[in-house]
Scaffold this motif. Structure first.
Motif, mmCIF file in Angstrom:
data_model
loop_
_atom_site.group_PDB
_atom_site.id
_atom_site.type_symbol
_atom_site.label_atom_id
_atom_site.label_comp_id
_atom_site.label_asym_id
_atom_site.label_seq_id
_atom_site.Cartn_x
_atom_site.Cartn_y
_atom_site.Cartn_z
ATOM 1 N N PRO A 48 13.723 21.093 13.736
ATOM 2 C CA PRO A 48 14.038 20.442 12.457
ATOM 3 C C PRO A 48 15.047 21.267 11.666
ATOM 4 N N ARG A 49 15.543 20.687 10.589
ATOM 5 C CA ARG A 49 16.424 21.428 9.699
ATOM 6 C C ARG A 49 15.595 22.443 8.912
ATOM 7 N N PHE A 50 16.038 23.681 8.896
ATOM 8 C CA PHE A 50 15.444 24.712 8.049
ATOM 9 C C PHE A 50 16.464 25.031 6.955
ATOM 10 N N ALA B 11 15.442 15.978 14.245
ATOM 11 C CA ALA B 11 16.259 14.772 14.287
ATOM 12 C C ALA B 11 16.555 14.416 15.740
ATOM 13 N N PRO B 12 16.881 13.161 16.017
ATOM 14 C CA PRO B 12 17.223 12.781 17.392
ATOM 15 C C PRO B 12 18.327 13.668 17.963
ATOM 16 N N GLY B 13 18.114 14.104 19.200
ATOM 17 C CA GLY B 13 19.094 14.954 19.860
ATOM 18 C C GLY B 13 18.937 16.433 19.590
#
Length: 256
Positions: A145-147, A139-141
């Protein structure tokens, strides 16, 4: 911030453990999709890791499909052997055979670490490329990524992913790096490091076998992560030790 104590689940044997982890994994992926529209999982290798994926495939091809939309699951790896793509040592190869090809995860959502014949001359180049792939999916910033769930195993000496005791990898602060001269063959690998692993929402250490019981007990008790790397991993929301009875054999017995 104080991290919550790890959750320890013990099943009678390795087969029961694989079935339990598979059921909980599909439930967690379905919950993530309900919350975010998609889910992400980081896979591990090894015998029990592959057995879990086989059980997930059995659930996914059952009458209710396990409630997971496999076209909306991103698949990453915690580590990989830097060997040719068709080598049986590849975690990717085992995962594709056990689950990914069975349930039809789209190619664009499968993110394997490169093999040695995949266009990268060195594992260092492969690790840098994988770090870029993680960043591109973030995601921006964010650099990662989300895991939703990150699966790990543990070696009898306490290694996890390809972070071995008292090795340079145990001190490495990069999210992805190459590993050379591993004491366990194949010796050349690419691995996520602690900074990437510990961003996962939940980290699950899935362990079977009496030979791993001493390392499990030390890790759960909070050993030095440099000397016993499995002690250095944790999830942001939860850290779970999912064990068979043999792997839990050195843990303290809770009071009745």
């Amino acid at each position: 911030m104080t991290r919550p104590a790890p959750d320890v689940v013990v099943e009678p044997d390795a087969d029961s453990l694989a079935r339990t982890v598979a059921a909980e994994l599909v439930a967690q992926l379905a919950a993530a999709q309900a919350a975010h529209g998609s889910a992400s999982v980081v896979l591990t290798g090894g015998g029990v890791g592959t057995a879990v994926l086989e059980q997930v495939a059995a659930l996914a091809t059952g009458s209710d499909g396990a409630g997971v939309d496999w076209t909306a699951v991103d698949v990453w790896w915690g580590d990989e052997r830097f060997v040719p793509a068709d080598s049986d040592d590849r975690n990717e190869k085992a995962a594709r055979r056990a689950l990914l090809d069975v349930v039809g995860v789209p190619a664009a959502r499968v993110h394997p670490m490169p093999p040695s014949d995949g266009g990268f001359a060195t594992p260092e180049e492969a690790a840098a490329w994988y770090a870029d792939q993680l960043g591109a999916a973030a995601a921006p910033g964010s650099d990662l990524p989300r895991f939703d769930v990150l699966l790990l195993g543990i070696g009898a000496e306490g290694h996890t992913a390809s972070i071995f005791p008292a090795s340079p990898a145990a001190h490495d602060e990069r999210p992805v790096f190459s590993v050379r001269n591993c004491p366990k063959p194949p010796p050349t690998r690419v691995s996520l490091g602690f900074p990437a692993i510990n961003t996962a929402e939940e980290v699950w250490l899935v362990v079977a076998g009496a030979e791993k019981a001493p390392a499990v007990a030390r890790a759960v008790a909070g050993a030095d992560p440099v000397e016993l790397p499995a002690a250095g991993v944790h999830g942001r929301r939860a850290t779970r030790w999912l064990l068979d009875a043999a792997g839990a054999g050195r843990l303290p017995v809770p009071p009745p």
